[in-house]
Write an enzyme that holds these catalytic residues in place. Structure first.
Site, PDB file in Angstrom:
ATOM      1  N   ASP A  41      59.773  73.250  47.090  1.00  0.00           N
ATOM      2  CA  ASP A  41      58.859  74.097  47.794  1.00  0.00           C
ATOM      3  C   ASP A  41      59.603  75.223  47.440  1.00  0.00           C
ATOM      4  O   ASP A  41      60.522  75.714  48.209  1.00  0.00           O
ATOM      5  CB  ASP A  41      58.663  73.670  49.029  1.00  0.00           C
ATOM      6  CG  ASP A  41      57.758  72.492  49.136  1.00  0.00           C
ATOM      7  OD1 ASP A  41      56.759  72.448  48.577  1.00  0.00           O
ATOM      8  OD2 ASP A  41      58.120  71.246  50.025  1.00  0.00           O
ATOM      9  N   MET A  74      54.625  78.487  47.209  1.00  0.00           N
ATOM     10  CA  MET A  74      53.913  79.019  48.283  1.00  0.00           C
ATOM     11  C   MET A  74      54.447  80.276  48.163  1.00  0.00           C
ATOM     12  O   MET A  74      54.640  81.003  49.009  1.00  0.00           O
ATOM     13  CB  MET A  74      54.373  77.897  49.224  1.00  0.00           C
ATOM     14  CG  MET A  74      53.828  76.857  49.480  1.00  0.00           C
ATOM     15  SD  MET A  74      54.049  75.848  50.832  1.00  0.00           S
ATOM     16  CE  MET A  74      55.663  75.004  50.122  1.00  0.00           C
TER      17      MET A  74
END
Length: 235
Positions: A41, A74
């Protein structure tokens, strides 16, 4: 790939929940585990209210990883960093629908780099927004928590959303895999796969357990048993 065929579900432990002080050893001990991908991530503090590791850390993980790196961006304006993440070792690159006003162009950029192209949807975003692009995607990541932090509780509505996405994939004869990210555990893994999930991202459930390798093995055993039971019932 026939979108109606059940594939053996893939497991992608999320390194966001690993010990950041020992990422090399964390990565190396997963080499012989049931993990199929390693989920990474990347957060920028703008698209989500948190900052995680970036390109140099991903390069370091790649040097010690045996599994493909499943990179979840993200971040705002991901189109500017796609080549850098590919060069750092990404096999899959997933961008957020909410961060890409020119999504088709970004997906084609990812494919041109030789990576699997994925799109992630936040919990409030309906799967219908992918209708015009689903046939171009290799992966759709359904966020089953709000993005930005690990350790959140699973949002139950995800099961309905997965089923709706599976219908969309079948209707458009897409080969996209359905990935679930957030709050995945042994308590909901089977239900997610039954709803249509192909890839399960598990972070805190794996790395907060006494033995992450054993936990992944237990998840793999559960999922294999589910697929075998389905295969037997269809004979």
């Amino acid at each position: 790939m026939n979108p109606t065929r059940r594939i053996v579900p893939l497991l992608a432990p999320s390194l966001l929940a690993a010990d950041f002080g020992n990422l090399q050893s964390e990565t190396e001990r997963l080499a012989g585990s049931a993990a199929d991908w390693l989920h990474c991530d990347i957060m920028d503090g703008r698209f989500v209210p948190n900052i995680s590791f970036g390109i140099p850390v991903l390069q370091a993980i790649h040097r010690h990883a045996q599994q493909p790196l499943d990179v979840h961006l993200m971040i705002e304006e991901p189109q500017h960093y796609l080549a850098a993440f590919r060069d750092a070792g990404a096999a899959n690159i997933t961008v957020h629908y909410e961060a890409c006003p020119h999504l088709h162009r970004v997906v084609q950029q990812i494919k041109a780099l030789g990576c699997r192209a994925g799109v992630a949807l936040n919990p409030h975003t309906p799967v219908s927004v992918l209708e015009d692009i689903i046939a171009d995607l290799d992966l759709v990541c359904i966020m089953s928590v709000n993005p930005g932090f690990g350790g959140q509780s699973f949002i139950p509505n995800t099961l309905r959303k997965v089923a709706a996405l599976k219908e969309l994939i079948v209707d458009y004869n897409s080969s996209a895999l359905i990935e679930i990210d957030g709050g995945v555990s042994l308590d909901n893994a089977a239900a997610l796969v039954e709803a249509g999930a192909d890839v399960l991202v598990a972070g805190s459930f794996v790395f907060n357990s006494p033995d992450p390798v054993a936990t992944l093995a237990e998840m793999r055993q559960q999922l294999n048993a589910l697929v075998e039971a389905e295969a037997q019932s269809s004979r």
